[in-house]
Design a protein around this motif. Structure first.
Motif, short mmCIF file in Angstrom:
data_model
loop_
_atom_site.label_atom_id
_atom_site.label_comp_id
_atom_site.label_asym_id
_atom_site.label_seq_id
_atom_site.Cartn_x
_atom_site.Cartn_y
_atom_site.Cartn_z
N VAL B 154 -7.86 0.43 26.62
CA VAL B 154 -8.07 1.65 25.63
C VAL B 154 -9.05 1.50 24.42
N ARG B 155 -9.75 2.51 24.35
CA ARG B 155 -10.78 2.69 23.28
C ARG B 155 -10.14 3.68 22.37
N ALA B 156 -10.54 3.74 21.14
CA ALA B 156 -10.11 4.82 20.32
C ALA B 156 -11.22 5.24 19.40
N TYR B 157 -11.40 6.56 19.29
CA TYR B 157 -12.32 7.19 18.48
C TYR B 157 -11.64 7.93 17.05
N VAL B 158 -12.33 7.34 15.92
CA VAL B 158 -11.85 7.96 14.80
C VAL B 158 -13.04 8.82 14.22
N SER B 159 -12.93 10.23 14.07
CA SER B 159 -13.74 11.04 13.48
C SER B 159 -13.71 11.20 12.14
N THR B 160 -14.82 11.81 11.43
CA THR B 160 -15.01 11.94 10.30
C THR B 160 -14.83 11.01 9.18
N VAL B 161 -15.17 9.87 9.76
CA VAL B 161 -15.07 8.66 8.76
C VAL B 161 -16.18 8.78 7.50
N TRP B 162 -17.44 9.24 7.71
CA TRP B 162 -18.27 9.34 6.60
C TRP B 162 -18.18 10.61 5.88
N GLN B 189 -10.89 -1.58 20.98
CA GLN B 189 -12.12 -1.22 20.15
C GLN B 189 -12.08 0.05 19.55
N ILE B 190 -12.38 0.31 18.13
CA ILE B 190 -12.38 1.50 17.39
C ILE B 190 -13.86 2.15 17.11
N SER B 191 -14.01 3.10 17.70
CA SER B 191 -15.47 3.90 17.47
C SER B 191 -15.45 4.95 16.21
N ASP B 213 -13.75 -7.09 6.69
CA ASP B 213 -12.71 -7.69 5.81
C ASP B 213 -11.47 -8.31 6.45
N VAL B 214 -11.17 -7.25 7.40
CA VAL B 214 -9.87 -7.42 8.39
C VAL B 214 -10.18 -7.65 9.75
N MET B 215 -11.10 -7.56 10.25
CA MET B 215 -11.35 -7.70 11.75
C MET B 215 -12.89 -8.17 12.26
N PRO B 216 -13.04 -8.93 13.19
CA PRO B 216 -14.37 -9.25 13.80
C PRO B 216 -15.09 -7.92 14.34
N PRO B 217 -16.53 -8.20 14.22
CA PRO B 217 -17.37 -7.28 14.63
C PRO B 217 -17.12 -6.37 15.85
N GLU B 218 -16.69 -7.05 16.93
CA GLU B 218 -16.33 -6.60 18.12
C GLU B 218 -15.15 -5.61 18.25
N ARG B 219 -14.53 -5.81 17.40
CA ARG B 219 -13.40 -4.63 17.42
C ARG B 219 -13.56 -3.23 16.89
N PHE B 220 -14.86 -3.03 16.61
CA PHE B 220 -15.26 -1.55 15.99
C PHE B 220 -16.70 -1.53 16.55
N ASP B 247 -22.29 3.77 19.93
CA ASP B 247 -22.28 4.88 20.77
C ASP B 247 -23.49 5.77 20.83
N ALA B 248 -23.85 6.24 21.91
CA ALA B 248 -25.07 7.17 21.83
C ALA B 248 -25.03 7.98 23.01
N SER B 249 -25.81 9.25 23.09
CA SER B 249 -25.77 10.25 24.21
C SER B 249 -27.39 10.53 24.68
N VAL B 250 -27.48 10.04 25.79
CA VAL B 250 -28.96 10.21 26.19
C VAL B 250 -29.42 11.72 25.77
N GLY B 251 -30.61 11.83 25.30
CA GLY B 251 -31.22 13.09 25.01
C GLY B 251 -30.79 13.55 23.58
N GLY B 252 -29.71 12.98 23.11
CA GLY B 252 -29.26 13.38 21.98
C GLY B 252 -28.38 14.87 22.27
N VAL B 253 -27.93 14.78 23.36
CA VAL B 253 -27.09 15.72 23.58
C VAL B 253 -25.47 15.78 22.97
N GLY B 254 -24.98 16.90 22.59
CA GLY B 254 -23.58 17.02 21.97
C GLY B 254 -23.44 16.82 20.65
N GLY B 255 -22.21 17.04 20.18
CA GLY B 255 -21.79 16.97 18.86
C GLY B 255 -20.48 17.21 18.63
#
Lengths: 324, 324
Positions: B154-162, B189-191, B213-220, B247-255
């Motif tokens: 199970v992976r998780a997405y968190v939006s609007t982080v920036w 992993q958290i995206s 500070d709280v997790m290794p790089p492979e967790r996000f 993460d990425a999307s071929v051609g830059g499709v989507g949003g």
């Protein structure tokens, strides 16, 4: 779990230790941007664009070129444009100037800065200005000292620094030697161009390091193309090494006609958006810069590739549904 | 002159000391990319795109979504698609999965990975999935553990982080807390998403540091949008801090349909071009990835914004005139 697996010593501070607090943006859209447009743009259109750029806070603007009108018909009105422009206090208008005839024209037009240009690779220099690099430097040795004596500032462009469409890889040591000759002739700054937009941050680090080995950061600028989306990543690497001068073109207009696929100078508004959001001062008003991009689109008559120009800066939207 | 004015201790080595030698690229075009396309794309078109992505060397691909077909009509064929796809050895096909009904569908379709999603800001979460963040996490606590027990990743997405289009700035400490809850539930992993493409490298440094500070790089992972041209600069900062998942999307499709002006996931070919030219291994064949971008354009029926897809990798051109 997350506490236990924290195995990395968090980095970060050292990355931005050398990032400058101020950056000088050199605007090239009226010359480098417009020169390849096939539809002739009126003198009034060019003046509108330049005035919009000045209003946005740009202080160094390349306004035209004193190359032969046969080479670049779009800029055949160089004298007339230079005469109708009045550089406000503190603003530098410059023009490209390939030879003694160009210098004469620049002097009579009353500009305070000229720029000379060549390529770091022989094949591109030959294709672009039909001379060897040595012969090109010989021409510059005849115009840069007299230009300096006449009170002009002289800047220099070196193209194909990150790669040549004909020769491939370019040795950074060779570029440094060319740049040193140009500084010795009297140029105050060398603008290093990624003419075909192939640069990557590791390469940028190597090039910038070679330059910082022999000169302070104010002696060179980066002129990145966004052809493959890497312009701002390359800018970031240079910022992290203390570089403070970057060229850009509002709307992302322009490129090099001799480089296939070279669609895109770095858009000034994209550069300024990143710099400002990192807290780096540029003296530029981003909203007015986006307006200048609108003027560029009107004057040129087509949509331009700049992204911030389309997306706008970050503004809040009214929430359609509020969580109670 | 240039020798005398060398006043700067050349930096550089420390910048890339933590840059990983390998990066894992997570491809989102078949789901995140296609979901907002108004023209329905055939099952065969989706299969062609996914096969082209696999042929290019992508090993982690989000292929569809088990949200309600009413929400996302484009992905109403999720079960059928999942059934006709055969994940080759070593390839993970995943699907978005918002609730218990979605999990049932994912399990019956035989996928090996699901992804859950929420926003870091209440107003965006409300607009996107009509729940508070706490209620969304409560739903996840009912589906992530059973999914893990059934053998799914199970992976998780968190939006609007920036940044959130409704609330503005988002506190990184809040995002870290949400991520920790998701990891505790069993996500591997958290995206982290820059949903509206407003991130800058200084902010990225701050966010990544809080996570390291709280997790290794492979967790996000970082899921950057190129809406304002800064995606690869943000990726570079994260690379410099040791992040290895993007993460990425071929051609830059989507949003994101709920974020105004959000034109553009980072194009996979632009990301891979930069990574490969920096010497970072991805296991991806750039030429075949560009072919996958061509397939995406054919299947979707319009030009896509990815840059390397248009410009191509750096190839030599025959010199029109050779310097003698």
């Amino acid at each position: 779990m997350t506490q236990e697996s924290a195995t990395v010593d968090p980095p970060g501070d050292e990355l931005f230790a050398r990032v400058p607090t101020e950056v000088s943006v050199y605007e090239v859209s009226p010359r480098d941007g417009l020169q390849n447009e096939s539809t002739l743009i009126s003198l009034e259109g060019k003046r509108r664009l330049i005035n919009a750029l000045v209003a946005a806070g740009l202080r160094r603007i390349e306004v035209t070129s004193f190359v032969s009108p046969k080479w670049v018909p779009q800029l055949a009105d160089a004298e007339e444009l230079a005469r109708v422009l009045r550089a406000p206090e503190g603003i530098t208008f410059s023009a490209l100037c390939p030879n003694a005839r160009g210098l004469e024209r620049a002097l009579s037009a009353g500009l305070s800065e000229i720029a000379v240009f060549l390529s770091a690779s022989e094949a591109h220099n030959k294709a672009n200005i039909n001379k060897t690099i040595a012969d090109t430097l010989a021409v510059f040795s005849e115009i840069v000292p007299p230009a300096r004596e006449a009170g002009l500032l002289v800047r220099a462009y070196v193209s194909t620094v990150w790669g040549c469409p004909y020769e491939g890889a370019v040795d950074p040591a060779r570029v440094v030697k060319i740049a040193e000759k140009l500084l010795d002739l009297g140029c105050y700054q060398i603008s290093l161009g990624d003419t075909i937009g192939v640069g990557n941050p590791r390469q940028t680090r190597e090039i910038v390091r070679r330059f910082l080995d022999v000169m302070p950061p104010e002696r060179f600028a980066l002129h990145m193309h966004d052809t493959r989306g890497t312009a701002l990543a390359n800018v970031l690497t240079a910022l992290e090494m203390g570089v403070r001068d970057f060229d850009a073109s509002v709307g992302g207009v322009g490129g090099c006609p001799y480089a296939p696929g070279a669609a895109g100078n770095l858009a000034t508004e994209d550069l300024v958006f990143m710099l400002q959001s990192m807290g780096i001062s540029t003296g530029i008003d981003l909203d007015k810069l986006i307006e200048a991009g609108n003027v560029a689109e009107q004057v040129i008559g087509r949509a331009l590739p700049g992204k911030v120009h389309k997306a706008g800066p970050f503004r809040l939207r009214r929430s359609p549904t509020r969580a109670s």
